[in-house]
Design a protein around this motif. Structure first.
Motif, PDB file in Angstrom:
ATOM      1  N   TYR A  35      -8.640 -46.761 -28.133  1.00  0.00           N
ATOM      2  CA  TYR A  35      -8.350 -46.125 -29.428  1.00  0.00           C
ATOM      3  C   TYR A  35      -6.854 -46.057 -29.733  1.00  0.00           C
ATOM      4  O   TYR A  35      -6.421 -45.246 -30.558  1.00  0.00           O
ATOM      5  N   THR A  36      -6.038 -46.863 -29.090  1.00  0.00           N
ATOM      6  CA  THR A  36      -4.602 -46.833 -29.375  1.00  0.00           C
ATOM      7  C   THR A  36      -4.330 -47.429 -30.753  1.00  0.00           C
ATOM      8  O   THR A  36      -5.007 -48.352 -31.204  1.00  0.00           O
ATOM      9  N   ASP A  37      -3.313 -46.876 -31.432  1.00  0.00           N
ATOM     10  CA  ASP A  37      -2.995 -47.342 -32.785  1.00  0.00           C
ATOM     11  C   ASP A  37      -1.491 -47.462 -33.020  1.00  0.00           C
ATOM     12  O   ASP A  37      -1.032 -47.532 -34.155  1.00  0.00           O
ATOM     13  N   ARG A  51      -0.686 -42.505 -32.021  1.00  0.00           N
ATOM     14  CA  ARG A  51       0.260 -41.893 -32.955  1.00  0.00           C
ATOM     15  C   ARG A  51       0.172 -40.376 -32.928  1.00  0.00           C
ATOM     16  O   ARG A  51       1.183 -39.677 -32.851  1.00  0.00           O
ATOM     17  N   VAL A  52      -1.038 -39.847 -33.005  1.00  0.00           N
ATOM     18  CA  VAL A  52      -1.206 -38.403 -33.129  1.00  0.00           C
ATOM     19  C   VAL A  52      -0.727 -37.682 -31.887  1.00  0.00           C
ATOM     20  O   VAL A  52      -0.178 -36.572 -31.962  1.00  0.00           O
ATOM     21  N   TYR A  60      10.748 -36.048 -32.344  1.00  0.00           N
ATOM     22  CA  TYR A  60      11.389 -37.355 -32.565  1.00  0.00           C
ATOM     23  C   TYR A  60      10.368 -38.343 -33.109  1.00  0.00           C
ATOM     24  O   TYR A  60      10.613 -39.005 -34.125  1.00  0.00           O
ATOM     25  N   PHE A  61       9.216 -38.458 -32.447  1.00  0.00           N
ATOM     26  CA  PHE A  61       8.201 -39.397 -32.911  1.00  0.00           C
ATOM     27  C   PHE A  61       7.569 -38.930 -34.224  1.00  0.00           C
ATOM     28  O   PHE A  61       7.194 -39.756 -35.069  1.00  0.00           O
ATOM     29  N   HIS A  62       7.451 -37.620 -34.394  1.00  0.00           N
ATOM     30  CA  HIS A  62       6.922 -37.107 -35.660  1.00  0.00           C
ATOM     31  C   HIS A  62       7.819 -37.566 -36.818  1.00  0.00           C
ATOM     32  O   HIS A  62       7.324 -37.996 -37.872  1.00  0.00           O
ATOM     33  N   ALA A  63       9.135 -37.491 -36.608  1.00  0.00           N
ATOM     34  CA  ALA A  63      10.064 -37.911 -37.657  1.00  0.00           C
ATOM     35  C   ALA A  63      10.000 -39.419 -37.895  1.00  0.00           C
ATOM     36  O   ALA A  63      10.169 -39.876 -39.030  1.00  0.00           O
ATOM     37  N   ARG A  64       9.762 -40.172 -36.831  1.00  0.00           N
ATOM     38  CA  ARG A  64       9.657 -41.629 -36.992  1.00  0.00           C
ATOM     39  C   ARG A  64       8.376 -42.038 -37.711  1.00  0.00           C
ATOM     40  O   ARG A  64       8.313 -43.107 -38.332  1.00  0.00           O
ATOM     41  N   LEU A  65       7.350 -41.194 -37.614  1.00  0.00           N
ATOM     42  CA  LEU A  65       6.051 -41.554 -38.183  1.00  0.00           C
ATOM     43  C   LEU A  65       5.755 -40.850 -39.507  1.00  0.00           C
ATOM     44  O   LEU A  65       4.737 -41.127 -40.150  1.00  0.00           O
ATOM     45  N   TYR A  66       6.628 -39.920 -39.913  1.00  0.00           N
ATOM     46  CA  TYR A  66       6.388 -39.166 -41.148  1.00  0.00           C
ATOM     47  C   TYR A  66       7.731 -38.913 -41.815  1.00  0.00           C
ATOM     48  O   TYR A  66       8.638 -38.335 -41.207  1.00  0.00           O
ATOM     49  N   ASN A  67       7.893 -39.358 -43.026  1.00  0.00           N
ATOM     50  CA  ASN A  67       9.193 -39.273 -43.695  1.00  0.00           C
ATOM     51  C   ASN A  67       9.383 -38.007 -44.512  1.00  0.00           C
ATOM     52  O   ASN A  67      10.314 -37.895 -45.298  1.00  0.00           O
ATOM     53  N   GLY A  68       8.501 -37.051 -44.360  1.00  0.00           N
ATOM     54  CA  GLY A  68       8.607 -35.802 -45.083  1.00  0.00           C
ATOM     55  C   GLY A  68       7.693 -35.726 -46.283  1.00  0.00           C
ATOM     56  O   GLY A  68       7.404 -34.648 -46.800  1.00  0.00           O
ATOM     57  N   TYR A  95       1.061 -37.392 -21.833  1.00  0.00           N
ATOM     58  CA  TYR A  95      -0.396 -37.381 -21.780  1.00  0.00           C
ATOM     59  C   TYR A  95      -0.979 -36.455 -20.708  1.00  0.00           C
ATOM     60  O   TYR A  95      -2.158 -36.110 -20.778  1.00  0.00           O
ATOM     61  N   SER A  96      -0.178 -36.073 -19.712  1.00  0.00           N
ATOM     62  CA  SER A  96      -0.750 -35.278 -18.624  1.00  0.00           C
ATOM     63  C   SER A  96       0.043 -34.029 -18.257  1.00  0.00           C
ATOM     64  O   SER A  96      -0.464 -33.158 -17.555  1.00  0.00           O
ATOM     65  N   GLY A  97       1.291 -33.943 -18.722  1.00  0.00           N
ATOM     66  CA  GLY A  97       2.140 -32.826 -18.314  1.00  0.00           C
ATOM     67  C   GLY A  97       2.748 -33.034 -16.948  1.00  0.00           C
ATOM     68  O   GLY A  97       3.426 -32.143 -16.421  1.00  0.00           O
ATOM     69  N   GLU A  98       2.548 -34.208 -16.347  1.00  0.00           N
ATOM     70  CA  GLU A  98       3.102 -34.532 -15.037  1.00  0.00           C
ATOM     71  C   GLU A  98       3.710 -35.923 -15.083  1.00  0.00           C
ATOM     72  O   GLU A  98       3.313 -36.759 -15.897  1.00  0.00           O
ATOM     73  N   CYS A  99       4.678 -36.170 -14.190  1.00  0.00           N
ATOM     74  CA  CYS A  99       5.234 -37.518 -14.077  1.00  0.00           C
ATOM     75  C   CYS A  99       5.990 -37.633 -12.768  1.00  0.00           C
ATOM     76  O   CYS A  99       6.290 -36.630 -12.109  1.00  0.00           O
ATOM     77  N   ARG A 100       6.305 -38.848 -12.397  1.00  0.00           N
ATOM     78  CA  ARG A 100       7.081 -39.125 -11.184  1.00  0.00           C
ATOM     79  C   ARG A 100       8.526 -38.693 -11.430  1.00  0.00           C
ATOM     80  O   ARG A 100       9.196 -39.211 -12.313  1.00  0.00           O
TER      81      ARG A 100
END
Length: 597
Positions: A35-37, A51-52, A60-68, A95-100
């Motif tokens: 379901y990636t878009d 996207r969502v 940052y990504f919200h601003a890149r995907l929505y111009n206001g 996606y998980s709240g964890e990372c290396r």
């Protein structure tokens, strides 16, 4: 008549479970690319995502995907400032709240968290990196902390800079500080400096590194120099020879006021400069820490709770706060940040204790799942890994009765991991082969277990590698010959192993090993080894009934060795031996006084 109130059990809040389930499912969908878009492009590589999810986690990504006004329909976003592997770690966290998170990738992850405006990831990196601030990286991390709004790392880096100002103000990075960053350092009362001339000289060096752009800030900076404590000759040089001070009216006035005070002490009440108070020096020193161990007591041996620090600049031993549990040769010791952890302590062999270097105190932590001795312990990021050793009982079925559990000591392959933040243990894997009496190091993102005993007295030459990421183990190489009861450190980018016969192995890749040197007349086991710069220090040890007290300083690169004139406070073996940095105020008693702890 009053009616009794009926108490009903509190209804569980199912929202948290729901949110946990959603996050877990999203992570699974992303890993399978369902379901990636949206496609992120970096380093010429493509990463599919949702996207969502990105818009929800990052402004940052919200601003890149929505111009206001309306949603941007683009299906690609190009990322120019973040490498592919770091972007993968960022998405793991989204996606998980964890990372290396390791010392190697921590700074890059913090930069990425700041770029993508991921507050939780930034805070996690901030909390993690503060434990890895050292004099050699303090200025760089200080600038990064201020740029990324990482308060914990900023505070720690500032502390290190203040305590190592004499060393750092000569460096190129010091001259790259902004004037605000410079002021934030020199204005502090706890700046460690022998006199105010040094501070004044550091300011002049900073200004002259880019005089055209910086001379306008001279007046603002000099307000934070204790000018009345600067020598008259240097003050006169400021107003007579230094162009930046000569052209600034405020600077000239402050210097003249300071000269007036020095030449006419009775005129102090007329001086407006507020910098009269001396700085409060808090000196920190590099020390070798001797933790626990076994000492001779007449014809018998006794495990101790003693802790001593050998102050390298002062060349003197000092007693520190004692261990809360006895630690003998079966315990293991490691350093994480500037704190010391000891595992396998106490009679149960399950004890874990931590030394807080800032407060000179020990604390008891959650016990290991299984007691063990002769094991290895290594710190990796926010975790401790305990590997191998002799276990009293790890749940292995008894060979006599499968329904019972064997109480007999046996060599184990089990790897336990301690989460420093959660104060909790878990089993995360197993060695390829069971060993005890091995040494271990963290090198290039993997744990390497070197040699050890296969049985009670049969040494092995195998090198085992454990990958904390995949949780897999394998026999990866061989030492030149079998060795056990060795000690290993990482020095100048190489692994250094010292065996009981005095042979020193080195390797730059943990694959090819060579005998680099040999300590003459060295015959002992259960000694301690610590690394400081290019030097390796060897302390104590036992051979038969003889217990050693000498401390040897070995230069592996040049094959030289000297014996320090100051031996251990007492002959000892099986002690933890590590290098840390301590506040000199912790070492208040002269010498290593006797005590019964």
């Amino acid at each position: 008549m009053e009616t009794a109130e009926v108490l009903t059990p509190t209804q569980p809040d199912f929202r948290y479970r729901h949110l946990s389930d959603v996050i877990s499912t999203l992570g699974g969908l992303w890993r399978r690319r369902l379901y990636t878009d949206l496609t992120l492009v970096t380093d010429g590589k493509y990463v599919r995502c949702h996207r969502v999810v990105l818009a929800s986690a990052s402004s940052y990504f919200h601003a890149r995907l929505y111009n206001g006004k309306k949603e941007n329909t683009t299906d690609k976003i190009f990322i120019n400032d973040v490498p592919r592997d770091i972007l993968g770690d960022v998405l793991d966290f989204v996606y998980s709240g964890e990372c290396r998170l390791t010392e190697e990738n921590g700074e890059d992850l913090l930069r990425a968290a700041a770029i993508f405006e991921l507050g939780a990831l930034r805070d996690m990196c901030d909390f993690f990196l503060k434990d890895f601030v050292r004099a050699k990286n303090a200025l760089r991390l200080y600038k990064m902390a201020r740029a990324t709004k990482s308060p914990r790392m900023e505070e720690k880096a500032r502390e290190v800079i203040l305590n190592n100002f004499m060393q750092l103000w000569h460096s190129k990075l010091f001259k790259h500080l902004s004037h605000k960053e410079l002021i934030s350092i020199i204005k502090r009362d706890d700046l460690v400096t022998p006199n105010e001339d040094v501070v004044c000289g550091a300011v002049l060096a900073w200004v002259n590194a880019d005089k055209t752009r910086r001379k306008h800030a001279m007046g603002e900076i000099l307000r934070h120099v204790r000018l009345p404590q600067v020598r008259q000759e240097l003050l006169r040089q400021l107003v007579e020879e230094e162009e930046a001070a000569m052209e600034d009216e405020v600077s000239t006035q402050m210097v003249q006021e300071a000269l007036t005070l020095l030449e006419t002490p009775t005129a102090r009440h007329d001086v407006t400069t507020p910098a009269f108070n001396p700085r409060q020096e808090t000196k920190q020193d590099d020390v070798l820490l001797m933790v626990g161990g076994v000492e001779a007591e007449g014809a018998r041996f006794r495990s101790r709770q003693r802790v001593h620090a050998y102050n390298l600049p002062l060349r003197k031993w000092f007693p520190l706060a004692p261990l809360p549990l006895c630690c003998d040769s079966g315990a293991a010791c490691c350093v994480r940040g500037n704190d010391v952890f000891v595992s396998g302590a106490g009679e149960s062999r399950q004890g874990l204790v931590r030394y807080d270097s800032e407060s000179n105190t020990w604390s008891m932590l959650a016990p290991m799942l299984v007691g063990r001795r002769g094991h290895c312990v290594v710190a990796v990021g926010s975790y401790l890994y305990v590997m191998g050793g002799i276990s009293e009982n790890d749940g292995t079925p008894s060979p006599i009765s499968p329904r019972s559990r064997s109480p007999r000591p046996h060599i184990t392959t089990t790897i336990e991991r301690y989460d420093i933040h959660d104060n909790a243990w878990s089993v995360v894997g197993a060695l390829a082969e069971a060993v005890w009496g091995a040494s271990a190091v963290m090198f290039r993102d993997k744990l390497h277990v070197l040699g050890g005993f296969h049985s009670q007295d049969k040494p092995t030459a195998i090198v085992q590698t454990f990958d904390p990421g995949s949780r897999t183990s394998a026999v990866s190489s061989q030492l030149p010959f079998p060795v056990a009861l060795s000690r290993a450190v990482v020095s100048e980018g190489s692994v250094v192993i010292l065996g009981p016969s005095g042979n020193i192995f080195t390797s730059k890749d943990c694959w090819r090993f060579k005998v680099a040197a040999s300590i003459p007349d060295f015959q002992r086991a259960l000694f301690g080894v610590a690394c400081h710069g290019k030097k390796v220090f060897v302390a104590g040890g036992r051979f038969g009934d003889r217990v050693h007290d000498e401390v040897l300083e070995v230069d592996v690169q040049h094959g030289t060795m000297v014996k320090l004139p100051q031996p251990l406070p007492r002959p000892a073996w099986g002690c933890g031996f590590v290098k840390v940095t301590l506040n000199r105020s912790h070492m208040v008693r002269a010498g290593s006084e006797e005590s019964d702890y």
